[in-house]
Design a protein around this motif. Structure first.
Motif, PDB file in Angstrom:
ATOM      1  N   GLY A   1       0.792  -1.239   0.000  1.00 45.89           N
ATOM      2  CA  GLY A   1       0.000   0.000   0.000  1.00 45.89           C
ATOM      3  C   GLY A   1       0.814   1.272   0.000  1.00 45.89           C
ATOM      4  O   GLY A   1       0.588   2.166  -0.817  1.00 45.89           O
ATOM      5  N   ARG A   2       1.818   1.377   0.905  1.00 49.00           N
ATOM      6  CA  ARG A   2       2.611   2.613   0.976  1.00 49.00           C
ATOM      7  C   ARG A   2       3.316   2.912  -0.333  1.00 49.00           C
ATOM      8  O   ARG A   2       3.337   4.033  -0.815  1.00 49.00           O
ATOM      9  CB  ARG A   2       3.685   2.476   2.070  1.00 49.00           C
ATOM     10  CG  ARG A   2       3.161   2.560   3.471  1.00 49.00           C
ATOM     11  CD  ARG A   2       4.283   2.294   4.448  1.00 49.00           C
ATOM     12  NE  ARG A   2       5.213   3.419   4.505  1.00 49.00           N
ATOM     13  CZ  ARG A   2       6.506   3.280   4.765  1.00 49.00           C
ATOM     14  NH1 ARG A   2       7.040   2.089   4.949  1.00 49.00           N
ATOM     15  NH2 ARG A   2       7.283   4.346   4.838  1.00 49.00           N
ATOM     16  N   ILE A   3       3.948   1.862  -0.891  1.00 47.24           N
ATOM     17  CA  ILE A   3       4.735   2.038  -2.131  1.00 47.24           C
ATOM     18  C   ILE A   3       3.838   2.507  -3.261  1.00 47.24           C
ATOM     19  O   ILE A   3       4.158   3.462  -3.985  1.00 47.24           O
ATOM     20  CB  ILE A   3       5.431   0.704  -2.507  1.00 47.24           C
ATOM     21  CG1 ILE A   3       6.371   0.290  -1.372  1.00 47.24           C
ATOM     22  CG2 ILE A   3       6.167   0.804  -3.834  1.00 47.24           C
ATOM     23  CD1 ILE A   3       6.775  -1.169  -1.402  1.00 47.24           C
TER      24      ILE A   3
ATOM     25  N   SER B   1      -0.754   0.514  12.980  1.00 49.24           N
ATOM     26  CA  SER B   1      -1.970  -0.176  13.384  1.00 49.24           C
ATOM     27  C   SER B   1      -2.569   0.419  14.662  1.00 49.24           C
ATOM     28  O   SER B   1      -3.770   0.466  14.855  1.00 49.24           O
ATOM     29  CB  SER B   1      -1.707  -1.673  13.560  1.00 49.24           C
ATOM     30  OG  SER B   1      -0.646  -1.856  14.462  1.00 49.24           O
ATOM     31  N   PHE B   2      -1.720   0.947  15.536  1.00 51.32           N
ATOM     32  CA  PHE B   2      -2.248   1.515  16.793  1.00 51.32           C
ATOM     33  C   PHE B   2      -2.979   2.834  16.548  1.00 51.32           C
ATOM     34  O   PHE B   2      -3.704   3.351  17.396  1.00 51.32           O
ATOM     35  CB  PHE B   2      -1.129   1.723  17.823  1.00 51.32           C
ATOM     36  CG  PHE B   2      -0.154   2.798  17.451  1.00 51.32           C
ATOM     37  CD1 PHE B   2      -0.372   4.113  17.844  1.00 51.32           C
ATOM     38  CD2 PHE B   2       0.997   2.504  16.692  1.00 51.32           C
ATOM     39  CE1 PHE B   2       0.528   5.103  17.496  1.00 51.32           C
ATOM     40  CE2 PHE B   2       1.878   3.508  16.358  1.00 51.32           C
ATOM     41  CZ  PHE B   2       1.658   4.819  16.752  1.00 51.32           C
TER      42      PHE B   2
ATOM     43  N   ARG C   1       0.204   7.052   8.302  1.00 52.48           N
ATOM     44  CA  ARG C   1       0.327   5.679   7.776  1.00 52.48           C
ATOM     45  C   ARG C   1       1.328   5.619   6.626  1.00 52.48           C
ATOM     46  O   ARG C   1       2.019   4.627   6.460  1.00 52.48           O
ATOM     47  CB  ARG C   1      -1.042   5.162   7.333  1.00 52.48           C
ATOM     48  CG  ARG C   1      -1.905   4.834   8.547  1.00 52.48           C
ATOM     49  CD  ARG C   1      -3.176   4.137   8.183  1.00 52.48           C
ATOM     50  NE  ARG C   1      -3.896   3.836   9.419  1.00 52.48           N
ATOM     51  CZ  ARG C   1      -5.189   3.572   9.459  1.00 52.48           C
ATOM     52  NH1 ARG C   1      -5.898   3.567   8.348  1.00 52.48           N
ATOM     53  NH2 ARG C   1      -5.778   3.302  10.606  1.00 52.48           N
ATOM     54  N   LEU C   2       1.369   6.689   5.866  1.00 50.82           N
ATOM     55  CA  LEU C   2       2.329   6.724   4.753  1.00 50.82           C
ATOM     56  C   LEU C   2       3.761   6.690   5.286  1.00 50.82           C
ATOM     57  O   LEU C   2       4.630   6.023   4.755  1.00 50.82           O
ATOM     58  CB  LEU C   2       2.129   8.009   3.942  1.00 50.82           C
ATOM     59  CG  LEU C   2       1.428   7.895   2.587  1.00 50.82           C
ATOM     60  CD1 LEU C   2       1.352   9.264   1.952  1.00 50.82           C
ATOM     61  CD2 LEU C   2       2.104   6.924   1.638  1.00 50.82           C
ATOM     62  N   PHE C   3       3.997   7.451   6.360  1.00 48.97           N
ATOM     63  CA  PHE C   3       5.364   7.530   6.888  1.00 48.97           C
ATOM     64  C   PHE C   3       5.735   6.332   7.761  1.00 48.97           C
ATOM     65  O   PHE C   3       6.848   5.853   7.748  1.00 48.97           O
ATOM     66  CB  PHE C   3       5.553   8.829   7.692  1.00 48.97           C
ATOM     67  CG  PHE C   3       5.707  10.029   6.804  1.00 48.97           C
ATOM     68  CD1 PHE C   3       6.693  10.050   5.815  1.00 48.97           C
ATOM     69  CD2 PHE C   3       4.880  11.145   6.929  1.00 48.97           C
ATOM     70  CE1 PHE C   3       6.851  11.156   4.989  1.00 48.97           C
ATOM     71  CE2 PHE C   3       5.031  12.249   6.090  1.00 48.97           C
ATOM     72  CZ  PHE C   3       6.023  12.251   5.117  1.00 48.97           C
ATOM     73  N   LEU C   4       4.769   5.873   8.538  1.00 44.94           N
ATOM     74  CA  LEU C   4       5.104   4.855   9.532  1.00 44.94           C
ATOM     75  C   LEU C   4       5.017   3.421   9.008  1.00 44.94           C
ATOM     76  O   LEU C   4       5.652   2.531   9.570  1.00 44.94           O
ATOM     77  CB  LEU C   4       4.172   4.987  10.749  1.00 44.94           C
ATOM     78  CG  LEU C   4       4.330   6.269  11.567  1.00 44.94           C
ATOM     79  CD1 LEU C   4       3.187   6.428  12.535  1.00 44.94           C
ATOM     80  CD2 LEU C   4       5.662   6.244  12.325  1.00 44.94           C
ATOM     81  N   GLY C   5       4.221   3.213   7.967  1.00 42.35           N
ATOM     82  CA  GLY C   5       4.043   1.829   7.488  1.00 42.35           C
ATOM     83  C   GLY C   5       3.007   1.103   8.298  1.00 42.35           C
ATOM     84  O   GLY C   5       2.723   1.461   9.446  1.00 42.35           O
TER      85      GLY C   5
END
Length: 454
Positions: free
Chosen positions: A407-409, A450-451, A441-445
């Motif tokens: 997803g991030r990529i 999830s938290f 979410r983009l930066f952290l993966g």
């Protein structure tokens, strides 16, 4: 072909003086023919109408004989102009060509030959006259009987099948390579809109690959002339929508999105009517209804219903189309519904957005058509001014990042980051909250984010 002949009008041609007497001396017309012509030529409309009521078939015979036996261009143009004038004043006169007294005359042959031999004026008038006379024949006739009883005649008479095949061939040739820069296409479409009422013309037109020649002409019109051309093109498509093999061609072309563009941009009732009637015909065929849902036809139909139309057929067709599309949407899967919402560009917090099962079961569907839905979501961030839509789009992107293994990529590759960053300064709190979630979410993966699950 000379330009002067290309630009000739019927009125100009009818100002000429034709030396009928000379033709009689050279035996090219009979004494009776000369008498009829003298009585008719250059007379008032009402007087000509009376002569045609008294002896219409006699005049048709004279006109057809001249076109068969005389090859002088000025005379051929003149006689075609006389017939054109006669049929324009009263199209029902086309029936005169099928009178029993003309059973031994080949009334089609001269026009069919002139389609290919003459200059543009001659071609255009021949095509118009053929279209009208063919349509006026009694439909019980076909084959050799269509033009009179060929068996009682020694000479070969052109059959209706020959005529229709010849005309369709000429019309398709004009659509592919117009012989006149401005008149070919309107004249061709005008004749087609008359002729496609014939089942046999539909089949030969489809066999000649004519449907794909019509599709580029379905485009929003601006001038009066182009509105008429658009209307007649849509009329042709409507007539073809009754014929299964043509429907297959329409399904594989850009006909549907083009028809929808036209109906969105048109204020002319007759254009809207013929497009809506066509869409109604196509609704139950193949995958048309699913495409219509994708292209937002339901919303278009609902906004059209809110307008004041006087035409009962149009109102009925709008209601049937609305009903059919609603039923179709009911049958769609949850991802189809989601896709429909995204493609329309109006997002709301419907239950599926926050449903973990929806994302788990459908995450691979986002890969269809090279991530089409994801790309549309990202475009919405650029183009929408609706705060709710922007908030939901950011949230859905964050869900995609979270649930898709790459997803991030993928979202980074599609250049979404800059667009989401811009929304961090949005005046609406709901937008900034969901933009922030997406960026985190983009930066952290997925693992670390999830938290942050909202």
């Amino acid at each position: 072909m000379t330009t002067e002949n290309a630009e000739l009008t019927t009125e100009e041609v009818l100002r000429r003086d034709i030396p009928w007497e000379t033709y009689m001396t050279t035996k090219l017309i009979t004494g009776t023919g000369l008498q009829l012509l003298r009585r008719y030529d250059k007379k008032a409309e009402s007087y000509k109408a009376q002569l045609l009521d008294d002896d219409g078939p006699g005049y048709v015979r004279v006109f057809v004989t001249i076109l068969r036996d005389i090859f002088k261009e000025e005379t051929v143009e003149y006689v075609l102009a006389l017939i054109d004038e006669m049929l324009t004043a009263n199209p029902k006169r086309a029936r005169l060509f099928h009178d029993e007294s003309l059973a031994d005359e080949d009334t089609y042959e001269p026009f069919l030959r002139l389609l290919w031999k003459g200059n543009w004026f001659i071609q255009e008038k021949s095509c118009k006259i053929l279209s009208l006379t063919v349509s006026a024949r009694s439909k019980v006739q076909n084959g050799a009987d269509a033009n009179g009883d060929a068996s009682s005649s020694k000479k070969k008479i052109t059959t209706i099948d020959d005529v229709l095949a010849g005309v369709v061939e000429w019309l398709c040739a004009q659509l592919k390579k117009p012989t006149h820069p401005t008149r070919s296409i309107p004249s061709t479409i005008n004749c087609l809109s008359t002729l496609l009422k014939e089942p046999v013309v539909r089949s030969s037109f489809v066999r000649a690959d004519g449907v794909k020649l019509l599709v580029p002409l379905i485009s929003p019109a601006s001038t009066q002339q182009s509105i008429q051309l658009l209307y007649e093109t849509c009329l042709c498509v409507w007539l073809l929508s009754y014929y299964e093999p043509a429907i297959e061609y329409l399904a594989t072309s850009r006909a549907l999105p083009r028809l929808i563009e036209v109906v969105k941009g048109s204020t002319k009732e007759k254009v809207v009517r013929v497009v809506i009637l066509t869409l109604r015909n196509l609704l139950s065929k193949g995958t048309f209804s699913a495409h219509m849902v994708d292209l937002g036809v339901l919303q278009i139909v609902q906004s059209l219903k809110a307008q004041a139309w006087s035409d009962e057929d149009l109102l009925d067709a709008l209601n049937q189309l609305e009903q059919g599309l609603k039923e179709n949407i009911k049958k769609l899967s949850s991802f189809d519904k989601y896709k429909q919402e995204v493609l329309l560009g109006h997002l709301d917090w419907s239950p599926m957005h926050k449903d973990p099962i929806f994302w788990r079961e459908n995450i691979n569907n986002f890969e269809e058509n090279d991530f089409q839905i994801l790309r549309v979501l990202i475009t919405i961030l650029d183009t929408s001014s609706d705060a709710r839509t922007l908030a939901v789009a950011c949230y859905d992107l964050s869900q995609f990042i979270q649930c898709h293994s790459a997803g991030r990529i993928i979202v980074n590759d599609l250049k979404a980051k800059e667009r989401v960053m811009r929304l961090l300064n949005h005046e609406n709190a709901e937008v900034t909250k969901n933009a922030l979630l997406c960026i985190q979410r983009l930066f952290l993966g997925a693992k670390y984010a999830s938290f942050l699950q909202a």
